[in-house]
Design an enzyme around this catalytic site. Sequence first.
Site, short mmCIF file in Angstrom:
data_model
loop_
_atom_site.label_atom_id
_atom_site.label_comp_id
_atom_site.label_asym_id
_atom_site.label_seq_id
_atom_site.Cartn_x
_atom_site.Cartn_y
_atom_site.Cartn_z
N GLU A 289 -9.69 0.04 -4.18
CA GLU A 289 -10.71 -0.78 -3.51
C GLU A 289 -11.45 -0.01 -2.41
OE1 GLU A 289 -8.80 -4.03 -1.46
OE2 GLU A 289 -7.37 -2.72 -0.47
N ASP B 127 0.81 -1.23 0.00
CA ASP B 127 0.00 0.00 0.00
C ASP B 127 0.84 1.28 0.00
OD1 ASP B 127 -1.91 -1.92 0.33
OD2 ASP B 127 -2.65 -1.22 2.27
O1 F6P Z 1 -2.27 -4.12 3.34
C1 F6P Z 1 -2.06 -4.89 2.21
C2 F6P Z 1 -3.37 -5.33 1.60
O2 F6P Z 1 -3.09 -6.09 0.46
C3 F6P Z 1 -4.35 -4.19 1.27
O3 F6P Z 1 -4.03 -3.56 0.08
C4 F6P Z 1 -5.65 -4.94 1.25
O4 F6P Z 1 -6.75 -4.09 1.52
C5 F6P Z 1 -5.48 -5.93 2.35
O5 F6P Z 1 -4.09 -6.15 2.50
C6 F6P Z 1 -6.15 -7.26 2.09
O6 F6P Z 1 -5.95 -8.07 3.18
P1 F6P Z 1 -6.24 -9.63 3.24
O7 F6P Z 1 -5.26 -10.32 2.33
O8 F6P Z 1 -6.03 -9.99 4.66
O9 F6P Z 1 -7.64 -9.80 2.74
#
Ligand code: F6P
Length: 341
Positions: free
Chosen positions: A220, A125
């Site tokens: 997102e 991020d």
């Molecule tokens: O923080 C990294 C990230 O990939 C974000 O971009 C995303 O919103 C989140 O993790 C998704 O998390 P998980 O893989 O736990 O669903």
Amino acid sequence: MKYGVLTSGGDTPGMNAVIRALYIRSKSSNHELIGFKDGWKGLLEGNIMEISSDIIDNIDLGGTILGSGRTNPMNIDNGVKRIKKTISDLNLDGVIAIGGEDTLGVAHKLYKEGVSIVGVPKTIDNDLDATDYTFGFNTAISIATEAIDRLKTTAKSHHRVLVVEIMGRHAGWMTLHAGIAGGAHLILIPEYPLDRTVITDLIKKRYDNGDTWGIVAVSEGYGFSDGETVDGEKDEFGHVLLEKMDIGKTIADLINSELNIPTRAIKLGHTQRGGPPTAFDRVLCTQLGIVAMNLCIDNNYGKMPSLQGTKVVPVDLENAVAKLKTVDDASWSFATQLMGI
Ligand code: F6P
């Protein structure tokens, strides 16, 4: 001396490259390095893993050999006490926590509780403060850019608008950079929400000009300017599980219904975190790992190696976790100038 390392939060390309650098530096200075399995959970439970010399040949390996997780020790009864007990039982001199804002927030709290800990800034991020870039970001935007490049063929051939949903939670860095690099016609990020009419007008203008295809890059975590809030199921750190929200589809439906243009949404999802790190991330991870191990050896805890320009230097963990680094006006202005708004 003996040190323990853990990887926590979303798996990120380059985690193994950091572990490799920590391992190489610990060996060259005659120290021991062990791993904790599955993030903070491993440290809470004393669930350890030997790190073998195999890691030396794995600079390119994606994910993390240690496993990761989103356990928050601060939400667990006697979490700090249990962590201190593991450290003392294993005779550890220090811990290295590789993670993003949540992980390093916990690391900072533990440091204040007297734990000898060093952080390493990771997250696709790129929303961690006090460092120019976090590792994993470069790989993730390269993957998202390639996806946009590939989606252009279908968009052009079928005269469609394709809405590409890109990860990044509350920060639009990935969407901004991949959107610019991929030549997206619309870039939508949470920090700078636009009116629905701005979105449809831009696409209409393009079609009226005879360019009957388009790419929209959307974060997102995007919400419209009328303040429509994002709410839903949350993880242990209180973050909404955005993969369940489908903002890409909402934008696609808007373009479809308002302009009658065939529009589809594509969620890149975890593809963005998968596979080998880029050369940039491999070098950055190596530098971060070596500086982190040197901080441990020097007994200089409560710090994090940070990229400042072209140099990797230590900063206080406190500065890294004080606030989230979101897209600023100057960075966003490149997108608005490209979009002509
Ligand atoms: O923080 C990294 C990230 O990939 C974000 O971009 C995303 O919103 C989140 O993790 C998704 O998390 P998980 O893989 O736990 O669903």
